[in-house]
Design a protein around this motif. Structure first.
Motif, PDB file in Angstrom:
ATOM      1  N   ASN A  39      -9.058   0.376   9.977  1.00  0.00           N
ATOM      2  CA  ASN A  39     -10.180  -0.548  10.050  1.00  0.00           C
ATOM      3  C   ASN A  39      -9.977  -1.738   9.112  1.00  0.00           C
ATOM      4  OD1 ASN A  39     -12.885  -1.107  11.117  1.00  0.00           O
ATOM      5  ND2 ASN A  39     -13.552  -0.821   8.996  1.00  0.00           N
ATOM      6  N   GLU A  40      -9.504  -1.474   7.888  1.00  0.00           N
ATOM      7  CA  GLU A  40      -9.243  -2.559   6.951  1.00  0.00           C
ATOM      8  C   GLU A  40      -8.113  -3.458   7.440  1.00  0.00           C
ATOM      9  OE1 GLU A  40      -8.560  -1.029   3.058  1.00  0.00           O
ATOM     10  OE2 GLU A  40     -10.554  -0.126   2.888  1.00  0.00           O
ATOM     11  N   GLN A  89       0.812  -1.216   0.000  1.00  0.00           N
ATOM     12  CA  GLN A  89       0.000   0.000   0.000  1.00  0.00           C
ATOM     13  C   GLN A  89       0.847   1.269   0.000  1.00  0.00           C
ATOM     14  OE1 GLN A  89      -3.610  -0.031   2.547  1.00  0.00           O
ATOM     15  NE2 GLN A  89      -3.021  -2.085   3.142  1.00  0.00           N
ATOM     16  N   ARG A 107      -0.235   7.665   5.193  1.00  0.00           N
ATOM     17  CA  ARG A 107       0.519   6.803   4.298  1.00  0.00           C
ATOM     18  C   ARG A 107       1.787   6.370   5.013  1.00  0.00           C
ATOM     19  NH1 ARG A 107       0.150   9.820  -1.685  1.00  0.00           N
ATOM     20  NH2 ARG A 107      -2.130   9.723  -1.859  1.00  0.00           N
ATOM     21  N   GLU A 165      -3.440   5.636   0.997  1.00  0.00           N
ATOM     22  CA  GLU A 165      -3.865   5.831   2.374  1.00  0.00           C
ATOM     23  C   GLU A 165      -4.162   4.483   3.021  1.00  0.00           C
ATOM     24  OE1 GLU A 165      -5.824   8.558   0.035  1.00  0.00           O
ATOM     25  OE2 GLU A 165      -3.637   8.581   0.165  1.00  0.00           O
ATOM     26  N   LYS A 186      -7.562  12.398   7.661  1.00  0.00           N
ATOM     27  CA  LYS A 186      -7.665  11.500   8.809  1.00  0.00           C
ATOM     28  C   LYS A 186      -6.932  10.180   8.608  1.00  0.00           C
ATOM     29  CE  LYS A 186     -11.968  13.421  10.596  1.00  0.00           C
ATOM     30  NZ  LYS A 186     -13.363  13.156  11.017  1.00  0.00           N
ATOM     31  N   THR A 187      -6.474   9.909   7.394  1.00  0.00           N
ATOM     32  CA  THR A 187      -5.708   8.697   7.153  1.00  0.00           C
ATOM     33  C   THR A 187      -4.236   9.046   6.986  1.00  0.00           C
ATOM     34  OG1 THR A 187      -6.176   8.882   4.790  1.00  0.00           O
ATOM     35  CG2 THR A 187      -7.625   7.458   6.085  1.00  0.00           C
ATOM     36  N   SER A 222      -5.986   2.299   5.847  1.00  0.00           N
ATOM     37  CA  SER A 222      -7.160   2.270   6.716  1.00  0.00           C
ATOM     38  C   SER A 222      -6.911   1.329   7.889  1.00  0.00           C
ATOM     39  CB  SER A 222      -8.388   1.799   5.928  1.00  0.00           C
ATOM     40  OG  SER A 222      -9.439   1.444   6.796  1.00  0.00           O
ATOM     41  N   TYR A 243     -11.058  13.909  -1.881  1.00  0.00           N
ATOM     42  CA  TYR A 243     -11.913  12.726  -1.976  1.00  0.00           C
ATOM     43  C   TYR A 243     -12.257  12.366  -3.421  1.00  0.00           C
ATOM     44  CZ  TYR A 243     -12.432  12.759   3.075  1.00  0.00           C
ATOM     45  OH  TYR A 243     -12.170  12.706   4.425  1.00  0.00           O
TER      46      TYR A 243
END
Length: 313
Positions: free
Chosen positions: A157-158, A149, A202, A153, A199-200, A155, A258
């Motif tokens: 949660n992921e 990745q 790298r 970004e 909010k994310t 995540s 976005y």
């Protein structure tokens, strides 16, 4: 006690302590030596951030200079090679990285063996020992996910769902991996727009070779589908080395909206913004219109194989 420390140090003028983060109460002991033995200078080194051991920070406030030593920087290597040699070795450095032992290895098989040894034996040891991490396989699995990745970004949660860990544990592991100098976190930049992603984060690997060892892929660039990620990781870290070694003080971010408008690297220096886009191929890209409209005073530069050395060295 100070008397015991004096008996050990004696008339020594230079005291070098390697892997200092493992020494019990190292911060307090160094403070006592510095305050009571005027003749000695101390170099304390460690393969992880000393904050990880929670032992060296506060006692040495005002008493220490702190330096971060990276794998070889192109900034250093250019002193020992001609331009055509640098260009010829670019692919090798993108694949195998620049740990000193790897750079000095005689062939690619030896480079690969060294990197695999680093990953198998040394990469996570401080996190496991100093933070009592019992599920080391989860750290390896997390690193593999991060490796795929780069430039995207991440995540939490992921990652949490993929690893079967709660979000707090994933966040803690990512923080640990940054403190042991495996990965580097970059946040999103925003000053004006709601549509900007902030909010994310790298993540980049400190060394390309380690990244490739984690995923067990040392193929040449013509056989890979991740050349763009490797190039971005390489440029990001080499630029970081340059800033550190040349005292170029800057905040660093990525910028994305976005609706997928983005700038790979944003440096905020002396109140001014500098945007950089990294591309392996020669085709130039225009700066996002929204970037120029939102930050009118910002600069933008396209970095590829033709001009990258000016950027990093």
């Amino acid at each position: 006690s100070i008397e015991e420390l004096k008996s050990h140090v004696g008339d020594t003028e230079l005291l070098v302590i390697d892997e200092a983060q493992y020494v019990n109460k190292i911060g307090l002991n160094l403070k006592l030596i510095i305050d009571h033995i005027e003749t000695v200078n101390i170099i304390a080194t460690g393969s992880s951030s000393f904050e990880l051991s929670n032992q060296i920070g506060e006692p040495l406030v005002g008493r220490k200079w702190q330096f971060e030593l990276f794998p070889f920087a192109q900034l250093e290597l250019k002193e020992y090679e001609a331009l055509h040699e640098t260009q010829a070795r670019l692919e090798e450095r993108i694949i195998f990285g620049s740990y000193p032992e790897v750079v000095l290895a005689e062939n690619k098989d030896e480079k690969q063996m060294i990197l695999e040894s680093i990953v198998d034996n040394n990469l996570y040891k401080d996190a496991i020992i100093l933070d009592d991490v019992r599920r080391s396989q989860k750290i390896i699995d997390l690193l593999k996910l991060i490796a795929f990745q780069i430039g995207q970004e991440v995540s939490l949660n992921e990652l949490s769902n993929a690893l079967g860990l709660n979000i707090e544990t994933v966040a803690r592991y990512l923080d640990l991996l940054e403190k042991v100098f495996v990965i580097k976190r970059v946040g999103g930049f925003s000053r004006n727009l709601r549509k900007e992603v902030t909010k994310t984060a790298r993540y980049y690997f400190y060394d390309n070779g380690v990244r490739n060892a984690v995923i067990q892929n040392f193929n040449t660039l013509d056989l890979r589908n991740d050349v763009g990620q490797l190039w971005e990781n390489y440029l990001f870290m080499e630029r970081l080395k340059k800033r550190k070694y040349q005292n170029m003080y800057a905040n660093m971010y990525f910028w994305r909206t976005y609706d997928q408008k983005e700038v790979d690297l944003v440096e905020e220096r002396d109140g001014k913004l500098y945007g950089y886009e990294f591309k392996w191929g020669p085709k130039k890209v225009k700066p996002p219109k929204l970037w120029l409209e939102t930050y009118e005073e910002a600069e933008f530069e396209f970095i590829n194989k033709d001009n990258y050395l000016e950027f990093i060295a």
